[in-house]
Scaffold this motif. Sequence first.
Motif, PDB file in Angstrom:
ATOM      1  N   VAL A 112      -2.889  -6.677  -7.665  1.00  0.00           N
ATOM      2  CA  VAL A 112      -2.474  -7.905  -6.982  1.00  0.00           C
ATOM      3  C   VAL A 112      -1.778  -8.765  -8.024  1.00  0.00           C
ATOM      4  CG1 VAL A 112      -3.262  -9.907  -5.675  1.00  0.00           C
ATOM      5  CG2 VAL A 112      -4.425  -7.696  -5.401  1.00  0.00           C
ATOM      6  N   PHE A 113      -0.446  -8.853  -7.892  1.00  0.00           N
ATOM      7  CA  PHE A 113       0.365  -9.546  -8.905  1.00  0.00           C
ATOM      8  C   PHE A 113       0.149 -11.055  -8.834  1.00  0.00           C
ATOM      9  CE2 PHE A 113       2.669  -5.597  -8.126  1.00  0.00           C
ATOM     10  CZ  PHE A 113       3.026  -5.198  -9.405  1.00  0.00           C
ATOM     11  N   GLN A 114       0.394 -11.695  -9.965  1.00  0.00           N
ATOM     12  CA  GLN A 114       0.261 -13.159 -10.048  1.00  0.00           C
ATOM     13  C   GLN A 114       1.182 -13.841  -9.031  1.00  0.00           C
ATOM     14  OE1 GLN A 114       1.046 -14.491 -14.033  1.00  0.00           O
ATOM     15  NE2 GLN A 114       0.352 -16.563 -13.609  1.00  0.00           N
ATOM     16  N   ASP A 115       2.400 -13.314  -8.886  1.00  0.00           N
ATOM     17  CA  ASP A 115       3.349 -13.923  -7.924  1.00  0.00           C
ATOM     18  C   ASP A 115       3.417 -13.113  -6.620  1.00  0.00           C
ATOM     19  OD1 ASP A 115       4.551 -11.729  -8.938  1.00  0.00           O
ATOM     20  OD2 ASP A 115       6.416 -12.700  -9.522  1.00  0.00           O
ATOM     21  N   TYR A 116       2.408 -12.284  -6.383  1.00  0.00           N
ATOM     22  CA  TYR A 116       2.177 -11.525  -5.144  1.00  0.00           C
ATOM     23  C   TYR A 116       3.173 -10.390  -4.908  1.00  0.00           C
ATOM     24  CZ  TYR A 116      -0.155 -16.009  -4.756  1.00  0.00           C
ATOM     25  OH  TYR A 116      -0.865 -17.133  -5.039  1.00  0.00           O
ATOM     26  N   GLN A 117       4.486 -10.608  -5.231  1.00  0.00           N
ATOM     27  CA  GLN A 117       5.488  -9.541  -5.100  1.00  0.00           C
ATOM     28  C   GLN A 117       5.535  -8.918  -3.711  1.00  0.00           C
ATOM     29  OE1 GLN A 117       6.863  -7.381  -8.152  1.00  0.00           O
ATOM     30  NE2 GLN A 117       6.440  -8.969  -9.620  1.00  0.00           N
ATOM     31  N   LEU A 118       5.460  -9.764  -2.682  1.00  0.00           N
ATOM     32  CA  LEU A 118       5.637  -9.256  -1.313  1.00  0.00           C
ATOM     33  C   LEU A 118       7.132  -9.062  -1.065  1.00  0.00           C
ATOM     34  CD1 LEU A 118       3.067 -11.625   0.429  1.00  0.00           C
ATOM     35  CD2 LEU A 118       2.766  -9.194  -0.128  1.00  0.00           C
ATOM     36  N   PHE A 119       7.485  -8.149  -0.161  1.00  0.00           N
ATOM     37  CA  PHE A 119       8.894  -7.941   0.166  1.00  0.00           C
ATOM     38  C   PHE A 119       9.318  -9.050   1.126  1.00  0.00           C
ATOM     39  CE2 PHE A 119       7.005  -3.753  -0.693  1.00  0.00           C
ATOM     40  CZ  PHE A 119       7.730  -3.438  -1.831  1.00  0.00           C
ATOM     41  N   PRO A 120      10.256  -9.911   0.706  1.00  0.00           N
ATOM     42  CA  PRO A 120      10.527 -11.129   1.481  1.00  0.00           C
ATOM     43  C   PRO A 120      11.128 -10.879   2.860  1.00  0.00           C
ATOM     44  CG  PRO A 120      12.076 -10.910  -0.346  1.00  0.00           C
ATOM     45  CD  PRO A 120      11.054  -9.827  -0.524  1.00  0.00           C
ATOM     46  N   ASN A 121      11.849  -9.756   3.003  1.00  0.00           N
ATOM     47  CA  ASN A 121      12.524  -9.522   4.289  1.00  0.00           C
ATOM     48  C   ASN A 121      11.673  -8.763   5.294  1.00  0.00           C
ATOM     49  OD1 ASN A 121      14.815 -10.813   3.326  1.00  0.00           O
ATOM     50  ND2 ASN A 121      15.495  -8.932   2.319  1.00  0.00           N
ATOM     51  N   LEU A 122      10.493  -8.344   4.868  1.00  0.00           N
ATOM     52  CA  LEU A 122       9.611  -7.602   5.777  1.00  0.00           C
ATOM     53  C   LEU A 122       8.510  -8.512   6.294  1.00  0.00           C
ATOM     54  CD1 LEU A 122       9.068  -4.218   3.863  1.00  0.00           C
ATOM     55  CD2 LEU A 122      10.787  -4.764   5.591  1.00  0.00           C
ATOM     56  N   SER A 123       8.059  -8.229   7.514  1.00  0.00           N
ATOM     57  CA  SER A 123       6.920  -8.967   8.066  1.00  0.00           C
ATOM     58  C   SER A 123       5.667  -8.611   7.258  1.00  0.00           C
ATOM     59  CB  SER A 123       6.701  -8.587   9.529  1.00  0.00           C
ATOM     60  OG  SER A 123       6.256  -7.244   9.595  1.00  0.00           O
ATOM     61  N   VAL A 124       4.616  -9.387   7.480  1.00  0.00           N
ATOM     62  CA  VAL A 124       3.324  -9.104   6.842  1.00  0.00           C
ATOM     63  C   VAL A 124       2.898  -7.662   7.156  1.00  0.00           C
ATOM     64  CG1 VAL A 124       0.868  -9.684   7.030  1.00  0.00           C
ATOM     65  CG2 VAL A 124       2.572 -11.511   6.735  1.00  0.00           C
ATOM     66  N   LEU A 125       2.983  -7.280   8.424  1.00  0.00           N
ATOM     67  CA  LEU A 125       2.552  -5.935   8.827  1.00  0.00           C
ATOM     68  C   LEU A 125       3.380  -4.863   8.117  1.00  0.00           C
ATOM     69  CD1 LEU A 125       0.623  -4.377  10.733  1.00  0.00           C
ATOM     70  CD2 LEU A 125       2.459  -4.383  12.425  1.00  0.00           C
ATOM     71  N   GLU A 126       4.706  -5.034   8.077  1.00  0.00           N
ATOM     72  CA  GLU A 126       5.568  -4.028   7.436  1.00  0.00           C
ATOM     73  C   GLU A 126       5.328  -3.985   5.926  1.00  0.00           C
ATOM     74  OE1 GLU A 126       7.187  -1.727   9.006  1.00  0.00           O
ATOM     75  OE2 GLU A 126       6.982  -2.593  11.004  1.00  0.00           O
ATOM     76  N   ASN A 127       4.973  -5.125   5.320  1.00  0.00           N
ATOM     77  CA  ASN A 127       4.605  -5.118   3.906  1.00  0.00           C
ATOM     78  C   ASN A 127       3.411  -4.197   3.672  1.00  0.00           C
ATOM     79  OD1 ASN A 127       5.670  -6.961   1.559  1.00  0.00           O
ATOM     80  ND2 ASN A 127       6.109  -8.078   3.461  1.00  0.00           N
ATOM     81  N   LEU A 128       2.462  -4.213   4.615  1.00  0.00           N
ATOM     82  CA  LEU A 128       1.263  -3.385   4.467  1.00  0.00           C
ATOM     83  C   LEU A 128       1.555  -1.903   4.715  1.00  0.00           C
ATOM     84  CD1 LEU A 128      -0.234  -6.121   4.421  1.00  0.00           C
ATOM     85  CD2 LEU A 128      -1.988  -5.098   5.858  1.00  0.00           C
ATOM     86  N   LEU A 129       2.526  -1.625   5.593  1.00  0.00           N
ATOM     87  CA  LEU A 129       2.753  -0.233   6.016  1.00  0.00           C
ATOM     88  C   LEU A 129       3.631   0.561   5.046  1.00  0.00           C
ATOM     89  CD1 LEU A 129       3.386  -0.746   9.859  1.00  0.00           C
ATOM     90  CD2 LEU A 129       1.294   0.052   8.741  1.00  0.00           C
ATOM     91  N   LEU A 130       4.480  -0.138   4.300  1.00  0.00           N
ATOM     92  CA  LEU A 130       5.536   0.543   3.542  1.00  0.00           C
ATOM     93  C   LEU A 130       5.001   1.655   2.615  1.00  0.00           C
ATOM     94  CD1 LEU A 130       8.640   0.266   3.281  1.00  0.00           C
ATOM     95  CD2 LEU A 130       8.229  -1.089   1.231  1.00  0.00           C
ATOM     96  N   ALA A 131       4.087   1.316   1.715  1.00  0.00           N
ATOM     97  CA  ALA A 131       3.636   2.316   0.725  1.00  0.00           C
ATOM     98  C   ALA A 131       2.833   3.452   1.373  1.00  0.00           C
ATOM     99  CB  ALA A 131       2.831   1.638  -0.380  1.00  0.00           C
ATOM    100  N   PRO A 132       1.856   3.152   2.248  1.00  0.00           N
ATOM    101  CA  PRO A 132       1.116   4.281   2.825  1.00  0.00           C
ATOM    102  C   PRO A 132       1.992   5.172   3.705  1.00  0.00           C
ATOM    103  CG  PRO A 132       0.343   2.195   3.755  1.00  0.00           C
ATOM    104  CD  PRO A 132       1.246   1.863   2.609  1.00  0.00           C
TER     105      PRO A 132
END
Length: 222
Positions: free
Chosen positions: A88-108
């Motif tokens: 869990v990065f200090q600046d979170y490093q979420l993908f800004p253009n993806l929804s919360v759900l798509e952020n979770l789905l991408l790697a798995p």
Amino acid sequence: MSLKVEGISKKFGSNLIIDNYDFEVTPEQITIVLGESGSGKTTLLRMINNLEKVDQGSISIDGVLLVEDGVYKSSNDVKAYQHKIGLVFQDYQLFPNLSVLENLLLAPLSNQMGSREELIVKAKELLNQMGLPDKELMKPRQLSGGQKQRVSIARAMMMNPSILCFDEPTSALDEQTVAKVADLILQLQAQGMMILIITHDRTLVELLGSRAQVIESTSFLN
Ligand SMILES: Nc1ncnc2c1ncn2[C@@H]1O[C@H](COP(=O)(O)OP(=O)(O)OP(=O)(O)O)[C@@H](O)[C@H]1O
């Protein structure tokens, strides 16, 4: 279950940062590496996450080696190792253009860890656990700092890691949110997750209290 770091050393040029250092993370206690700016905490975390090479030593999780006596394992072993570790990065490093759900789905999804339908069920469960059941279609910019952090934790958990590493988890948060993060970390540890935290925040250390072992980064050079 454990993360074992044995005899690691690291220099940048002639600047020795970590000298023949050992430590172990287990599920029994949260491990906190505490210390001042510039003492090598981030370097240690980056080495454990294979973002920085060690000069010498061994690192393994649950017996799966990343590096042994300074020699890195084959790419398949490294992949197996990396699946066991969530960051869990200090600046979170979420993908800004993806929804919360798509952020979770991408790697798995890209690691073929299940069908899209199965992974959506899992993602929704994790978002519920993180107290974010109504945020799945939002973009990261629509969330508060504390919410982004919980999404980042849920994203790491999607890969079923053995250990979660937090880089300065409270640096961007107000006091109330820090207390909530501490509660969530205690909850994750109670569920059996190994936890490693890099911080200079003594308030967080106090909140985690007797459930944590504290390693001072001054010991990197002894
Ligand atoms: N890529 C690099 N090249 C050269 N020196 C580096 C590099 N990365 C870190 N260092 C040096 O290593 C030392 C430890 O840095 P590190 O970022 O690990 O400390 P830290 O304890 O995490 O500090 P902070 O809390 O400010 O993030 C510092 O002296 C830094 O300048």
